[in-house]
Design a protein around this motif. Structure first.
Motif, short mmCIF file in Angstrom:
data_model
loop_
_atom_site.label_atom_id
_atom_site.label_comp_id
_atom_site.label_asym_id
_atom_site.label_seq_id
_atom_site.Cartn_x
_atom_site.Cartn_y
_atom_site.Cartn_z
N GLY A 72 22.45 -0.32 146.96
CA GLY A 72 21.35 -1.53 146.91
C GLY A 72 20.81 -1.49 145.99
N VAL A 73 20.79 -3.38 145.53
CA VAL A 73 19.31 -4.19 145.79
C VAL A 73 19.34 -5.55 146.03
CG1 VAL A 73 18.37 -5.21 143.08
CG2 VAL A 73 20.28 -2.85 142.88
N ARG A 74 17.95 -5.83 146.48
CA ARG A 74 17.80 -6.89 146.12
C ARG A 74 18.18 -8.51 145.95
NH1 ARG A 74 12.91 -5.73 150.22
NH2 ARG A 74 14.02 -4.20 151.74
N CYS A 75 18.70 -9.23 146.44
CA CYS A 75 19.21 -10.50 145.79
C CYS A 75 17.44 -10.79 145.42
CB CYS A 75 19.40 -11.54 146.66
SG CYS A 75 21.10 -11.13 147.00
N ARG A 76 16.29 -10.91 145.22
CA ARG A 76 15.68 -11.57 144.86
C ARG A 76 15.15 -10.20 143.24
NH1 ARG A 76 10.52 -8.44 148.27
NH2 ARG A 76 11.55 -7.04 147.75
N HIS A 77 15.63 -9.15 143.44
CA HIS A 77 15.65 -9.13 141.85
C HIS A 77 16.89 -9.53 140.69
CE1 HIS A 77 13.74 -5.57 144.14
NE2 HIS A 77 12.81 -5.65 143.74
N CYS A 78 18.25 -9.86 141.00
CA CYS A 78 18.71 -10.28 140.33
C CYS A 78 17.91 -11.54 138.87
CB CYS A 78 19.79 -10.99 140.62
SG CYS A 78 21.05 -9.84 141.76
N SER A 79 17.67 -12.49 139.90
CA SER A 79 16.00 -13.13 138.70
C SER A 79 15.95 -12.58 137.79
CB SER A 79 15.27 -14.03 139.45
OG SER A 79 14.31 -13.15 140.65
N CYS A 80 15.79 -11.09 137.93
CA CYS A 80 14.79 -10.30 136.96
C CYS A 80 15.87 -10.30 135.73
CB CYS A 80 14.64 -9.27 137.35
SG CYS A 80 13.22 -9.40 138.69
N TRP A 81 16.69 -10.52 135.80
CA TRP A 81 17.17 -10.17 134.34
C TRP A 81 18.76 -11.38 134.02
CZ3 TRP A 81 19.02 -6.75 139.15
CH2 TRP A 81 17.71 -5.37 139.24
N ALA A 82 18.07 -12.64 134.81
CA ALA A 82 18.86 -14.16 134.88
C ALA A 82 20.50 -13.61 135.20
CB ALA A 82 18.86 -14.45 133.49
N CYS A 83 20.61 -12.79 136.16
CA CYS A 83 22.53 -12.98 136.55
C CYS A 83 22.40 -13.87 137.73
CB CYS A 83 22.84 -11.09 135.82
SG CYS A 83 21.79 -10.85 137.68
N PRO A 84 23.69 -14.26 137.65
CA PRO A 84 23.98 -14.78 139.14
C PRO A 84 24.10 -14.11 140.01
CG PRO A 84 25.69 -15.59 137.27
CD PRO A 84 24.69 -14.72 136.69
N LEU A 85 24.01 -14.48 140.87
CA LEU A 85 23.66 -14.06 141.86
C LEU A 85 25.03 -13.26 142.82
CD1 LEU A 85 21.71 -16.16 144.84
CD2 LEU A 85 20.96 -14.07 144.00
N THR A 86 26.04 -13.77 142.60
CA THR A 86 27.96 -13.54 142.27
C THR A 86 28.09 -11.96 141.65
OG1 THR A 86 28.11 -15.28 140.55
CG2 THR A 86 28.35 -15.49 144.04
N ASP A 87 27.53 -12.24 140.44
CA ASP A 87 27.67 -11.70 138.97
C ASP A 87 27.52 -9.53 140.24
OD1 ASP A 87 28.43 -9.91 137.18
OD2 ASP A 87 26.16 -10.82 136.12
N LEU A 88 28.01 -8.58 139.48
CA LEU A 88 27.74 -7.68 139.89
C LEU A 88 27.91 -7.09 138.77
CD1 LEU A 88 31.15 -7.03 142.03
CD2 LEU A 88 28.48 -7.53 142.75
N PRO A 89 26.45 -7.05 138.24
CA PRO A 89 25.70 -6.34 136.70
C PRO A 89 25.75 -4.79 137.21
CG PRO A 89 24.42 -7.13 137.89
CD PRO A 89 25.23 -7.43 139.20
N THR A 90 26.46 -3.67 135.75
CA THR A 90 26.29 -2.45 135.61
C THR A 90 24.56 -2.30 135.42
OG1 THR A 90 28.32 -2.14 135.04
CG2 THR A 90 26.72 -0.47 134.50
N LEU A 91 24.38 -1.93 136.49
CA LEU A 91 22.43 -0.81 136.41
C LEU A 91 22.49 0.75 135.51
CD1 LEU A 91 21.54 -3.32 139.67
CD2 LEU A 91 21.86 -3.77 137.13
N GLU A 92 21.11 0.84 134.81
CA GLU A 92 21.24 2.15 134.33
C GLU A 92 19.46 2.26 135.34
OE1 GLU A 92 20.15 1.58 130.42
OE2 GLU A 92 22.25 1.54 129.94
N VAL A 93 19.72 3.57 136.53
CA VAL A 93 18.49 3.64 137.46
C VAL A 93 17.64 5.11 136.28
CG1 VAL A 93 17.73 4.46 139.40
CG2 VAL A 93 19.75 2.56 138.79
N TYR A 94 16.64 4.35 136.57
CA TYR A 94 14.99 5.86 136.43
C TYR A 94 14.85 5.80 137.31
CZ TYR A 94 17.67 4.44 131.23
OH TYR A 94 18.42 3.92 130.91
N ARG A 95 14.38 7.23 137.33
CA ARG A 95 13.38 7.69 138.26
C ARG A 95 11.45 7.51 137.02
NH1 ARG A 95 12.78 12.60 142.19
NH2 ARG A 95 11.07 12.16 142.76
N SER A 96 10.28 7.11 138.06
CA SER A 96 9.20 6.77 136.66
C SER A 96 8.63 8.11 137.04
CB SER A 96 8.58 6.14 137.77
OG SER A 96 8.95 4.66 137.11
#
Length: 63
Positions: A39-63
């Motif tokens: 799960g990702v908080r909605c506030r992070h969706c604005s970082c990718w300029a995607c609508p809140l109703t979109d279900l983007p595929t995300l890549e996750v990297y550990r620092s």
């Protein structure tokens, strides 16, 4: 971001490959009911300029 990929909180990065945009986040293990669901908080969706109703595929990297 809650993800079953980690056992303890760590720093990470998530990337939307469709836009190339990324955000630095804290990766946390999920707890409770439905704990296997990432799960990702909605506030992070604005970082990718995607609508809140979109279900983007995300890549996750550990620092």
């Amino acid at each position: 971001m809650k993800t079953p990929l980690v056992d303890a909180p760590v720093q990470g990065r998530i990337v939307n490959p469709a836009t190339g945009k990324s955000a630095q986040v804290e990766l946390r293990p999920p707890v409770g009911i439905g704990h296997g669901q990432p799960g990702v908080r909605c506030r992070h969706c604005s970082c990718w300029a995607c609508p809140l109703t979109d279900l983007p595929t995300l890549e996750v990297y550990r620092s």
